[in-house]
Design a protein around this motif. Sequence first.
Motif, PDB file in Angstrom:
ATOM      1  N   LYS A  76       0.799  -1.128   0.120  1.00 16.41           N
ATOM      2  CA  LYS A  76       0.031   0.141   0.013  1.00 16.41           C
ATOM      3  C   LYS A  76       0.791   1.269  -0.097  1.00 16.41           C
ATOM      4  CE  LYS A  76      -3.639   2.459   2.578  1.00 16.41           C
ATOM      5  NZ  LYS A  76      -4.644   2.140   3.670  1.00 16.41           N
ATOM      6  N   ASN A  79       2.513   1.510  -3.682  1.00 16.72           N
ATOM      7  CA  ASN A  79       1.535   1.890  -4.494  1.00 16.72           C
ATOM      8  C   ASN A  79       1.349   3.473  -4.420  1.00 16.72           C
ATOM      9  OD1 ASN A  79       0.873  -0.305  -5.935  1.00 16.72           O
ATOM     10  ND2 ASN A  79      -0.420  -1.104  -4.507  1.00 16.72           N
ATOM     11  N   GLY A  80       1.234   3.927  -3.199  1.00 18.13           N
ATOM     12  CA  GLY A  80       0.707   5.242  -3.039  1.00 18.13           C
ATOM     13  C   GLY A  80       1.887   6.247  -3.356  1.00 18.13           C
ATOM     14  N   GLU A  83       1.726   6.239  -7.203  1.00 21.53           N
ATOM     15  CA  GLU A  83       0.788   7.098  -7.718  1.00 21.53           C
ATOM     16  C   GLU A  83       1.236   8.750  -7.381  1.00 21.53           C
ATOM     17  OE1 GLU A  83      -2.145   8.044  -9.844  1.00 21.53           O
ATOM     18  OE2 GLU A  83      -1.677   5.914  -9.337  1.00 21.53           O
ATOM     19  N   GLN A  84       1.779   8.987  -6.435  1.00 20.38           N
ATOM     20  CA  GLN A  84       2.186  10.444  -5.997  1.00 20.38           C
ATOM     21  C   GLN A  84       3.321  10.833  -6.655  1.00 20.38           C
ATOM     22  OE1 GLN A  84       2.447  11.125  -1.823  1.00 20.38           O
ATOM     23  NE2 GLN A  84       2.752  13.191  -2.022  1.00 20.38           N
TER      24      GLN A  84
END
Length: 123
Positions: A76, A79-80, A83-84
């Motif tokens: 998690k 993945n964050g 994306e960021q």
Amino acid sequence: MLVYFLVACDRLEEKREKKLRQHLPELQAALQAYVEANAANQVSLINDCDSEDCEDWQLGISQPISKPLHLNFPVKLFNGLAEQYGIDCEVGTIEGDSREPVSYFGKFEGPGEAFLIAEYLEL
């Protein structure tokens, strides 16, 4: 089993390398915060970004994993970050001084899934 999650720093296009260099302090801070919050789980920071050549950088975490469920939080997190900051990630195992990659995920590779990574790690 000791696993690692690294920000993919090698074989980057010039534009992606420039973006990685620009966001390096934020990535380091996010990973340091995760390590501090998970110190009880023996999470360690991997932060070797001294080289001028981005290709030589090693930035990520290592963490002991005994159940597939333990992969949820680092997947998690990465993945964050993907994306960021528009990064990809490498995940694999550590045995002694060697790392063995088992999967890649992120902005360009697609989101990581803890269940599939657990399968690749044979957990």
